[in-house]
Structures are given as C-alpha cells and as structure tokens.
Design a protein around this motif. Structure first.
Motif, PDB file in Angstrom:
ATOM      1  N   SER A  52       6.769  -5.701   2.837  1.00  0.00           N
ATOM      2  CA  SER A  52       7.554  -6.725   2.148  1.00  0.00           C
ATOM      3  C   SER A  52       6.669  -7.530   1.199  1.00  0.00           C
ATOM      4  CB  SER A  52       8.232  -7.666   3.146  1.00  0.00           C
ATOM      5  OG  SER A  52       7.271  -8.351   3.910  1.00  0.00           O
ATOM      6  N   ILE A  53       7.288  -7.980   0.132  1.00  0.00           N
ATOM      7  CA  ILE A  53       6.594  -8.824  -0.838  1.00  0.00           C
ATOM      8  C   ILE A  53       6.420 -10.211  -0.228  1.00  0.00           C
ATOM      9  CG2 ILE A  53       6.766  -9.931  -3.111  1.00  0.00           C
ATOM     10  CD1 ILE A  53       6.227  -6.965  -3.318  1.00  0.00           C
ATOM     11  N   VAL A  61       1.528  -8.014  -0.764  1.00  0.00           N
ATOM     12  CA  VAL A  61       2.414  -7.228   0.081  1.00  0.00           C
ATOM     13  C   VAL A  61       1.964  -7.332   1.534  1.00  0.00           C
ATOM     14  CG1 VAL A  61       3.229  -4.890   0.561  1.00  0.00           C
ATOM     15  CG2 VAL A  61       2.852  -5.606  -1.799  1.00  0.00           C
ATOM     16  N   GLU A  76      -2.233  -8.423   4.656  1.00  0.00           N
ATOM     17  CA  GLU A  76      -1.754  -8.640   3.292  1.00  0.00           C
ATOM     18  C   GLU A  76      -2.672  -7.952   2.280  1.00  0.00           C
ATOM     19  OE1 GLU A  76      -1.014 -12.774   2.535  1.00  0.00           O
ATOM     20  OE2 GLU A  76       0.584 -12.842   4.026  1.00  0.00           O
ATOM     21  N   VAL A  90       3.091   1.913  -4.002  1.00  0.00           N
ATOM     22  CA  VAL A  90       4.037   0.830  -3.759  1.00  0.00           C
ATOM     23  C   VAL A  90       5.304   1.195  -4.519  1.00  0.00           C
ATOM     24  CG1 VAL A  90       4.482  -1.649  -3.996  1.00  0.00           C
ATOM     25  CG2 VAL A  90       2.145  -0.837  -3.574  1.00  0.00           C
ATOM     26  N   SER A 125       1.929  -5.669   5.192  1.00  0.00           N
ATOM     27  CA  SER A 125       1.992  -4.314   5.732  1.00  0.00           C
ATOM     28  C   SER A 125       1.398  -4.302   7.132  1.00  0.00           C
ATOM     29  CB  SER A 125       1.194  -3.374   4.829  1.00  0.00           C
ATOM     30  OG  SER A 125       0.837  -2.209   5.523  1.00  0.00           O
TER      31      SER A 125
END
Length: 112
Positions: free
Chosen positions: A11-12, A26, A57, A43, A28
């Motif tokens: 997710s951003i 992002v 991140e 991405v 992860s």
C-alpha cells in the motif's frame, strides 16, 4: 527481469510530487524483506529503484516519463499496489520474462 507474478499487495504510505517528478513510499510485509538500496522492484508492473528503506517501507523516485505512462502519479496514501521482487538466477520461473519497462498506456473499454 520479473516473472509478472504479483508477490504481494502493498500500500502507498506517502506520495510527493514536485514539478513533473514524484516520490512514492510503499508499505510491504513480504517484498521489503532482504531489499537493498538500488534494488529493482516492480510496482504495479513498473520497474522502480529502491532509494530508501526503513523497516517495511520502501521509497522510490518516479521520473516524468514513468508518471506519464503508468498510474503511479495518481496514487494516494492507502491505495493498494502490486509488488514483485526481481527474478534471481536459479529461481523457479512460473510466469513470463517481464522487464517492467512501460511502453505505453491502454484504456479499459469494458469490464464484465
């Protein structure tokens, strides 16, 4: 090189745009493991280079051409992104050989 098989939906966390360039952060859980500065990550299918790593991140810069040819410039915090690490020598190839270099933009005409 990538397989084109999504390893995880991240997710951003942050997106900053200055002029025609951008910086994406992002989150992860899987893909961030073992990533080093300078590593390539797909991405949303686009090859980006990790320029900062902080825990789970990953930070990427996106040049104007990348933003013009992908959806990365429209992403906001909370938006999901598909993530994949590059293929390593000896890895099982279960997908395709994909470079992650974007050639163009298509339009979805219908969805059933």
């Amino acid at each position: 090189m990538f397989t084109g098989l999504v390893e995880e939906c991240g997710s951003i966390v942050g997106s900053e745009f200055v002029g025609s360039s951008g910086r994406l952060t992002v989150h992860s859980e899987i893909v961030s493991r073992g990533v080093n500065l300078g590593d390539s990550i797909a991405v949303n299918g686009c090859c980006l280079t990790a320029i900062e790593i902080s825990g789970n991140e990953l930070v990427f810069d996106a040049v104007p051409e990348t933003l013009a040819r992908t959806n990365l410039g429209s992403l906001k915090p909370g938006d999901p992104v598909n993530l994949e690490r590059p293929l390593a020598v000896g890895d099982r190839l279960g997908g395709h050989f994909v470079q992650g270099h974007i050639d163009g933009v298509g339009n979805l005409m219908s969805l059933t």
